[in-house]
Design a protein around this motif. Structure first.
Motif, PDB file in Angstrom:
ATOM      1  N   TYR A 270      -1.553  33.241   3.585  1.00  0.00           N
ATOM      2  CA  TYR A 270      -2.207  33.789   4.772  1.00  0.00           C
ATOM      3  C   TYR A 270      -3.713  33.605   4.678  1.00  0.00           C
ATOM      4  O   TYR A 270      -4.257  33.371   3.598  1.00  0.00           O
ATOM      5  N   GLY A 271      -4.367  33.682   5.807  1.00  0.00           N
ATOM      6  CA  GLY A 271      -5.822  33.743   5.834  1.00  0.00           C
ATOM      7  C   GLY A 271      -6.195  35.097   6.386  1.00  0.00           C
ATOM      8  O   GLY A 271      -5.437  35.682   7.160  1.00  0.00           O
ATOM      9  N   ILE A 272      -7.343  35.627   5.952  1.00  0.00           N
ATOM     10  CA  ILE A 272      -7.699  36.975   6.390  1.00  0.00           C
ATOM     11  C   ILE A 272      -9.154  37.048   6.828  1.00  0.00           C
ATOM     12  O   ILE A 272     -10.027  36.381   6.247  1.00  0.00           O
TER      13      ILE A 272
ATOM     14  N   PHE B  76     -11.916  40.064   7.397  1.00  0.00           N
ATOM     15  CA  PHE B  76     -12.169  41.494   7.262  1.00  0.00           C
ATOM     16  C   PHE B  76     -13.198  41.953   8.289  1.00  0.00           C
ATOM     17  O   PHE B  76     -13.938  41.148   8.856  1.00  0.00           O
TER      18      PHE B  76
ATOM     19  N   TYR C 145     -16.390  40.739   7.446  1.00  0.00           N
ATOM     20  CA  TYR C 145     -16.348  39.273   7.364  1.00  0.00           C
ATOM     21  C   TYR C 145     -16.336  38.773   5.923  1.00  0.00           C
ATOM     22  O   TYR C 145     -15.742  37.765   5.616  1.00  0.00           O
ATOM     23  N   ALA C 146     -17.045  39.500   5.012  1.00  0.00           N
ATOM     24  CA  ALA C 146     -17.094  39.107   3.600  1.00  0.00           C
ATOM     25  C   ALA C 146     -17.448  37.629   3.439  1.00  0.00           C
ATOM     26  O   ALA C 146     -16.854  36.909   2.641  1.00  0.00           O
ATOM     27  N   LEU C 147     -18.417  37.155   4.206  1.00  0.00           N
ATOM     28  CA  LEU C 147     -18.908  35.788   3.996  1.00  0.00           C
ATOM     29  C   LEU C 147     -19.725  35.765   2.709  1.00  0.00           C
ATOM     30  O   LEU C 147     -20.434  36.712   2.414  1.00  0.00           O
ATOM     31  N   PHE C 148     -19.600  34.685   1.954  1.00  0.00           N
ATOM     32  CA  PHE C 148     -20.356  34.590   0.706  1.00  0.00           C
ATOM     33  C   PHE C 148     -21.818  34.307   1.045  1.00  0.00           C
ATOM     34  O   PHE C 148     -22.130  33.245   1.597  1.00  0.00           O
TER      35      PHE C 148
ATOM     36  N   ASP D 276     -20.120  25.428   3.133  1.00  0.00           N
ATOM     37  CA  ASP D 276     -19.529  25.764   1.831  1.00  0.00           C
ATOM     38  C   ASP D 276     -18.596  26.961   1.940  1.00  0.00           C
ATOM     39  O   ASP D 276     -17.593  27.051   1.226  1.00  0.00           O
TER      40      ASP D 276
ATOM     41  N   TYR E 140     -14.548  26.804   1.100  1.00  0.00           N
ATOM     42  CA  TYR E 140     -14.325  27.522  -0.159  1.00  0.00           C
ATOM     43  C   TYR E 140     -12.900  27.400  -0.683  1.00  0.00           C
ATOM     44  O   TYR E 140     -12.678  27.249  -1.875  1.00  0.00           O
ATOM     45  N   GLY E 141     -11.925  27.454   0.214  1.00  0.00           N
ATOM     46  CA  GLY E 141     -10.534  27.405  -0.246  1.00  0.00           C
ATOM     47  C   GLY E 141      -9.963  26.004  -0.284  1.00  0.00           C
ATOM     48  O   GLY E 141      -8.789  25.819  -0.633  1.00  0.00           O
ATOM     49  N   LEU E 142     -10.773  25.015   0.080  1.00  0.00           N
ATOM     50  CA  LEU E 142     -10.253  23.645   0.163  1.00  0.00           C
ATOM     51  C   LEU E 142     -10.342  22.942  -1.177  1.00  0.00           C
ATOM     52  O   LEU E 142     -11.303  23.098  -1.906  1.00  0.00           O
TER      53      LEU E 142
ATOM     54  N   ARG F 166     -13.095  29.957   8.027  1.00  0.00           N
ATOM     55  CA  ARG F 166     -12.788  29.947   6.596  1.00  0.00           C
ATOM     56  C   ARG F 166     -11.335  30.361   6.359  1.00  0.00           C
ATOM     57  O   ARG F 166     -10.640  29.780   5.532  1.00  0.00           O
ATOM     58  N   ALA F 167     -10.880  31.365   7.136  1.00  0.00           N
ATOM     59  CA  ALA F 167      -9.507  31.832   6.958  1.00  0.00           C
ATOM     60  C   ALA F 167      -8.503  30.788   7.410  1.00  0.00           C
ATOM     61  O   ALA F 167      -7.394  30.719   6.886  1.00  0.00           O
TER      62      ALA F 167
ATOM     63  N   THR G 186      -7.427  26.466   5.213  1.00  0.00           N
ATOM     64  CA  THR G 186      -6.327  25.964   4.387  1.00  0.00           C
ATOM     65  C   THR G 186      -5.025  25.875   5.179  1.00  0.00           C
ATOM     66  O   THR G 186      -3.966  25.715   4.591  1.00  0.00           O
TER      67      THR G 186
END
Lengths: 378, 563
Positions: free
Chosen positions: A97-99, A101, A104-107, A114, A118-120, A163-164, A167
């Protein structure tokens, strides 16, 4: 309107199954924190490609339920099956799953590109191509090199979404994704997220406390209260045919009228006898609550031909923009205080003012009947 | 219904299992480095002089010694006097820095923190040069009365001033301008405003600062060793018992006594933190510093006087290091840096200290950051995380002298498989990391707590291993705190003398220990020279870290700057 009698006076009808084949099945999910039962014996089936909103007041367990699905927490009992696979005890990384929040919890130290990448995995060129695709998807091609702190709230939200989705997960979880934004941006993003979801056909679960958000975005809305599902239905059904008094009062506006059962399909409301739209199934003499939406109360310019019209005192007239909300005192309905919504055109036709009496009747076909009396919450 | 037996748990992914394992290893290391040595002291305190078990008898015997009661009384008096001296001085200084538009504010702040760069032996040496038998101003303290109570209090005041100041600066830095405006409109004068707003708002800071100063004075032995003369204090007594008379059980009992004020202050501090809560609401208006010319002038004079006194105490020892023969022959010389002429360890000690500080900074930063990260960010941290966090708080309550004693008893025990560590540089590194663990741990936890708690869940949902998120996101965002921790470890290891005094060997002798030994042997000028080297290298390290931090921030922290 034809109504299924089983939905009447029924506490929590089972979710009427998803239209398509089930993708995510929750069975008997219970969770308690210390002494507090947060989720109790919760069942829910979500179909492939469906957009489901978990709606409820704060503390109803909607976020806790999302956390169980995300594997951030484990239910005390029950089972979660995703695409035929029991994922109840799997860590987040082994689910799919993608989430997004609420925060957002962006880095913060990584650029937009980037963050999205991140998950790629795989070759640099493939990653760059996928990031470009996603940026185009969310309509933010030009901000790839910026950092999260340099973006507006709405942009951050969309980057988190990209980002979510990067992938290509089969499930998208959204935890109050719009609550940090101001009203105008929120409304715009509602439409954008919904159309994105439909374009990708991705199964989506969104937690929200905003009923308007839930009603406008979801295929189905799950109304939760006290760790239980009150009703799980399409926005239309939820609004028109609330299954419980909680749903009736939580979603939209409404009037609750205390009535008394007379026969299998008759009730008395104050001095008025009503033929209900469907049999209510309670013994004669027992208390009933009649629920009606403000727009289903009809104000008449002249005394109407309908037999059940009564006189009401107008106590307040409020302008809510597109409509007027009229507060009424109805002596013949057991001295009930109700509100009715009317359009500007209707108001002009009625030619009413305060301290005036006006004939009022119920759109009986739209009445919802609940057993018991009084309080709006069970 | 499921059974009520074991609650279900999510399976751990591979990276989570690895991280849990690491956390348990760190916990084990802390147990060895902190808990077991402390337990060893307790055990040792119950042995008779011949090494046989004697229960509480040695404790009773030791406490009954008149010498010990005198030392305890002396420590108490010195600590109370120092607290009474430092607290108002530091409060005024902190108030001037935070509440007044003081010219040269940054410079005064830096000046007041300078004592942190020096071992506690240095103010003692300076006092000897200023007011001792050959002092420039020996008439100020007739008949050598500086050697004793007065000297200890002055030296400890120098040593503890920055510690008190840092706490009070934090306490005074926040405030709500609306309260002062309201008071003024109600007709409250400056004194009334101070007594009803400023003082109550900073009372926790004051208590906290008082506890810190008191504890530092009771447990420090550097100042008393150099300038204390025959004045009895507990810390020196413990040192004499162990090093001088090899009476380990008695040393252990005194060590336990030294633990008391630290434990008390630790408990009070935790209690205060719980009571304190948030005093400043989110809607508080920032304070406007006072700008009246008279107030600014008074503040400037005050800070110049206090800062000047600190500078004189620091500068005297440094100056003496370059002077032929104080105070008779004031020509410049470097001969005191030729340590071959004196005992104490010389340049080897200095090189060892640099090595120790470097290794402590490296190992300490890595261990502390991993521990803080694991205990606060790891989903599977569980018991290990809680235990590690609790144990990380302990070193704060353990004076260096006590920790050092514990290390002797624990590692020097023939039955200990880690016995081989005894006498190596490694044990000095371990001891220093343990000694300064708490402050570093708190710094790391604070920095980590500022990060969004959803980073790890997001990363997990993207199937990115924990380690990669730690390396790519967590560490870079915490870089300023990490550098701060490294600097703190370096400077602390460079200047400390209390913990390591029991653990060094001729091969691993340290600079601060050399200062002590040279001073003991009467080579005060050489001691001053070595102390100067310590100050210089701590200062250079601070400067280096500041530059590094500046460069790294400019290079890799572009994201901190909004457009």
């Amino acid at each position: 309107m034809k109504l299924d009698p089983t939905t009447l006076l029924h506490k929590a009808p089972p979710a009427d199954g998803a239209a398509t084949r089930p993708y995510l099945t929750l069975a008997g999910i219970s969770k308690r924190f210390g002494q507090q039962q947060v989720l109790s014996q919760l069942d829910l089936t979500i179909g492939k490609g469906e957009f489901v909103c978990l709606l409820g007041p704060s503390g109803c367990g909607k976020t806790t339920l999302l956390r169980q699905i995300a594997g951030l927490d484990v239910p005390d009992s029950g089972q979660i099956v995703m695409d035929g696979r029991d994922i109840t005890l799997l860590p987040p990384a082994q689910r799919d799953y993608g989430i997004v929040f609420q925060s957002y919890a962006l880095f913060p130290n990584l650029s937009v590109a980037d963050n999205i990448a991140y998950g790629l995995g795989g070759a640099r060129r493939d990653k760059a191509r996928r990031v470009a695709e996603l940026l185009a998807l969310i309509g933010l091609d030009e901000i790839a090199g910026k950092y999260p702190a340099q973006l507006s709230g709405g942009q951050q939200q969309r980057v988190a979404l990209a980002r979510a989705l990067a992938t290509s997960p089969s499930l998208l979880l959204l935890d109050e994704p719009l609550s940090a934004l101001d009203a105008r941006v929120r409304e715009h993003l509602r439409r954008e997220i919904r159309s994105l979801q439909q374009k990708l056909g991705i199964t989506t679960i969104m937690v929200t406390h905003d009923q308007e958000e839930a009603l406008t975005m979801a295929d189905r809305v799950v109304v939760m209260n006290g760790g239980r599902i009150e009703q799980c239905a399409t926005p239309f059904t939820l609004y028109r045919e609330p299954a419980t008094r909680f749903v009736a009062s939580f979603v939209g506006q409404g009037n609750c009228l205390a009535a008394c059962s007379r026969s299998s399909q008759h009730a008395t409301l104050g001095d008025v006898s009503l033929l209900l739209p469907a049999p209510h199934g309670t013994p004669p003499g027992s208390a009933l609550t009649l629920f009606i939406r403000p727009e289903d109360l009809i104000l008449h310019p002249r005394w109407p031909a309908t037999p059940d019209a009564v006189l009401a005192d107008i106590t307040k007239l409020e302008l809510l923009g597109p409509i007027y909300r009229v507060s009424l005192h109805v002596p013949a309905w057991g001295a009930a205080n109700v509100v009715a919504d009317i359009t500007h055109a209707q108001l002009a036709q009625l030619d009413i003012s305060l301290q005036q009496r006006v004939p009022v009747s119920l759109n009986v076909a739209r009445l919802r009947v609940f057993a018991g009396e009084g309080a709006q919450h069970d | 219904m499921t059974s009520l037996s074991t609650p279900r748990r999510l399976a751990a992914s591979r990276d989570e299992t690895q991280a849990s394992l690491l956390l348990w290893l760190l916990l084990a290391l802390l147990v060895v480095a902190v808990l077991l040595p402390l337990a060893a002291i307790l055990g040792q305190a119950m042995l008779a002089a011949d090494g046989s078990f004697a229960g509480l008898a040695p404790l009773r015997d030791t406490l009954a010694q008149p010498g010990l009661a005198r030392a305890a009384g002396g420590s108490l008096q010195v600590a109370l006097a120092t607290t009474a001296l430092v607290l108002p001085l530091a409060y005024g200084y902190a108030a001037a820095l935070t509440r007044v538009a003081l010219p040269g504010r940054g410079l005064f702040r830096l000046l007041a923190l300078l004592p942190l760069l020096a071992p506690s032996l240095l103010p003692g040496i300076s006092l000897v040069y200023l007011f001792g038998h050959q002092g420039l101003l020996k008439s100020w303290f007739a008949d050598g009365s500086i050697y004793g109570f007065a000297g200890i209090v002055l030296g400890e005041a120098f040593y503890t001033f920055p510690h008190a100041l840092m706490i009070l600066l934090t306490a005074l830095a926040v405030g709500d301008a609306r309260l002062y405006e309201a008071a003024r409109t109600l007709g409250a004068g400056p004194l009334r405003r101070f007594a009803t707003i400023t003082l109550p708002a900073t009372r926790y800071g004051l208590v906290s600062a008082a506890m810190v100063v008191f504890t530092l004075v009771v447990t420090d032995f550097g100042v008393a060793k150099v300038i204390g003369g025959q004045y009895p204090v507990l810390a020196v007594e413990a040192y004499k018992q162990v090093i001088g008379q090899q009476n380990f059980p008695r040393g252990a009992v005194i060590g336990l006594l030294l633990l008391l004020p630290a434990l008390l202050s630790f408990a009070v501090d935790r209690w205060l933190q719980r009571r304190q809560g948030t005093q400043v609401s989110a809607r508080a208006q920032p304070l406007q510093p006072l700008r009246q010319p008279l107030v600014r002038l008074l503040a400037l004079l005050y800070c110049s006087a206090v800062g000047g006194a600190l500078l004189v105490l620091l500068g005297t020892a440094i100056a003496a290091a370059f002077i032929q023969q104080w105070p008779y022959q004031l020509s410049f010389t470097l001969q005191h840096f030729d340590f071959d002429l004196v005992d104490g360890g010389g340049w080897l000690a200095f090189a060892n200290s640099l090595k120790l500080a470097l290794y402590t900074a490296l190992a300490g930063t890595v261990l502390v950051f991993l521990g803080a990260w694991g205990s606060s960010k790891l989903r599977t941290a569980g018991t290990a995380g809680q235990l590690l966090h609790a144990l990380a708080m302990l070193p704060m309550a353990v004076p260096g002298l006590v920790l050092g004693l514990g290390y002797i008893f624990f590692f020097n025990h023939a039955a200990n498989p880690l016995h081989g560590l005894y006498g190596t540089l490694a044990i000095l590194v371990l001891c220093s990391v343990a000694h300064f663990y708490t402050t570093a741990h708190m710094t790391a936890r604070t920095a980590l707590a500022q990060l969004d708690g959803d980073f790890e869940p997001v990363a997990a949902s993207l199937k990115v291993p924990l380690w990669r998120t730690l390396w790519r996101v967590t560490l870079p965002t915490c870089l300023p705190a990490v550098l701060d921790i490294a600097r703190y470890f370096f400077v602390s290891a460079m200047t400390t003398v209390s913990a390591v005094i029991f653990l060094y060997t001729p091969d691993t002798v340290l600079a601060a220990v050399a200062v002590l030994n040279m001073d003991d042997a009467g080579d005060t000028a050489a001691a001053a020279a070595m102390a100067t080297l310590i100050v210089a290298s701590s200062g250079a390290a601070c400067l280096l870290f500041a530059l590094l931090s500046h460069w790294l921030l400019a290079r890799s922290q572009r994201w901190r700057r909004p457009l």
